[in-house]
Design an enzyme around this catalytic site. Structure first.
Site, PDB file in Angstrom:
ATOM      1  N   SER A  92       0.889  -0.911   0.324  1.00  0.00           N
ATOM      2  CA  SER A  92       0.475  -0.613  -0.337  1.00  0.00           C
ATOM      3  C   SER A  92       0.883   1.710  -0.028  1.00  0.00           C
ATOM      4  O   SER A  92       1.508   1.675  -0.904  1.00  0.00           O
ATOM      5  CB  SER A  92      -1.188  -0.464   0.794  1.00  0.00           C
ATOM      6  OG  SER A  92      -1.868   1.249   0.644  1.00  0.00           O
ATOM      7  N   ASP A 214      -9.849 -10.018  -4.268  1.00  0.00           N
ATOM      8  CA  ASP A 214     -11.253  -9.561  -3.483  1.00  0.00           C
ATOM      9  C   ASP A 214     -11.238  -8.474  -2.927  1.00  0.00           C
ATOM     10  O   ASP A 214     -11.765  -7.956  -2.738  1.00  0.00           O
ATOM     11  CB  ASP A 214     -11.458 -10.568  -2.639  1.00  0.00           C
ATOM     12  CG  ASP A 214     -12.279 -12.141  -3.191  1.00  0.00           C
ATOM     13  OD1 ASP A 214     -12.211 -11.677  -4.872  1.00  0.00           O
ATOM     14  OD2 ASP A 214     -11.877 -12.972  -2.323  1.00  0.00           O
ATOM     15  N   HIS A 243      -7.332  -6.435   0.943  1.00  0.00           N
ATOM     16  CA  HIS A 243      -5.609  -5.619   0.123  1.00  0.00           C
ATOM     17  C   HIS A 243      -4.564  -6.052   1.332  1.00  0.00           C
ATOM     18  O   HIS A 243      -3.426  -5.636   1.012  1.00  0.00           O
ATOM     19  CB  HIS A 243      -6.140  -4.612   1.234  1.00  0.00           C
ATOM     20  CG  HIS A 243      -5.951  -3.124   0.843  1.00  0.00           C
ATOM     21  ND1 HIS A 243      -5.128  -2.963   0.067  1.00  0.00           N
ATOM     22  CD2 HIS A 243      -4.859  -2.323   1.755  1.00  0.00           C
ATOM     23  CE1 HIS A 243      -4.463  -2.074  -0.391  1.00  0.00           C
ATOM     24  NE2 HIS A 243      -4.128  -1.167   0.930  1.00  0.00           N
TER      25      HIS A 243
END
Length: 265
Positions: A92, A214, A243
């Site tokens: 991220s 997903d 994530h």
């Protein structure tokens, strides 16, 4: 608790194993606490995790909460330990910090990059199909950071995991809410408006791009865009992850990272 004095802040880090240095960089408002399932990699590599300033067990420094400053902290950390031939694993915001690092310092210290669940720009823009929120929506998150800190944490958590036990959600909640609201606002805004599309072509080391299929926090096409626009990149899909594939499918993730590192030699 091991810490390093870096650019005026005490940063928490952990090192184990030996061999190729593999450095894990966490996401915004998170910490290295979430890479515990990667400890088996220390059997073959030097595994390093680092909490960015203001996050996790690092000092809650009142200044320096921008992606460029975090990249400068990273270079100072590498320099102090004379680390070279590094494989950076950025989750991220950790990927945003890596792209900023490459923008400022190039790739001389790096031999590979694993980008986990990030696109080069989060803010919606004309001519860019992969933004995840408008400026008005970002302003709403900034308001939550100052008025309903716990609600912001839960909003993020609800979009991060596909099917994980409640104790993992509790860990995420604990990490997000330990970051002071002033720091939350500063770094969440800064990382959300940074645009690294032009940097992707400068990533001249082999790259593994990891996508949780997903995913609901980001736009999956934006992660695919990273793989398409980075010169020497391959895309690895994790069908049962959102994530956090390193948490949700750790054995598959660790195998993919290990195979990628072996391919560099």
């Amino acid at each position: 608790m091991p810490t390093a004095s870096i650019n005026g802040a005490e940063l928490y880090y952990h090192s184990s194993g030996s061999g190729t240095p593999v450095v894990f960089l966490h996401g915004v408002l998170m910490s290295s606490r979430f890479f515990t399932k990667q400890t088996p990699l220390a059997d073959n590599y030097q595994l390093l995790t680092l909490d960015f300033r203001g996050h996790g067990r690092s000092e809650k420094a009142t200044a320096g909460h921008t992606v460029p400053e975090y990249a400068q902290d990273l270079e100072a950390f590498f320099s102090a330990r004379d680390l070279t031939d590094i494989v950076l694993v950025g989750w991220s915001m950790g990927s945003l910090v890596t792209w900023e690092y490459i923008r400022q310092f190039g790739t001389d210290r790096l031999q590979g990059f694993v980008s986990v669940e990030q696109q080069p720009l989060d803010l919606k823009q004309d001519g860019y199909d992969h933004g995840v929120f408008t400026f008005e929506e970002l302003r709403g998150l900034m308001e939550l950071a100052q008025t309903e800190h716990h609600e912001l944490a839960q909003t993020l958590i609800d979009q991060m995991l596909v099917d994980e036990p409640a104790d993992m959600e509790d860990k995420l909640f604990d990490e997000i809410t330990r970051v002071p609201p002033a720091i939350v606002s500063a770094i969440l805004f800064d990382q959300s408006v940074r645009d690294y599309r032009s940097v992707l072509s400068d990533v001249d080391v082999p790259t593994l791009v990891c996508l949780g299929e997903d995913e609901t926090l980001l736009e999956t096409g934006g992660v695919e865009y990273v793989a398409e626009e980075t010169p020497n990149a391959e895309l690895k899909r994790f069908t049962n992850s959102g994530h956090c594939p390193f948490i949700e499918e750790p054995e598959l993730f660790n195998h993919a990272v290990s195979a990628f590192i072996k391919s560099l030699s």
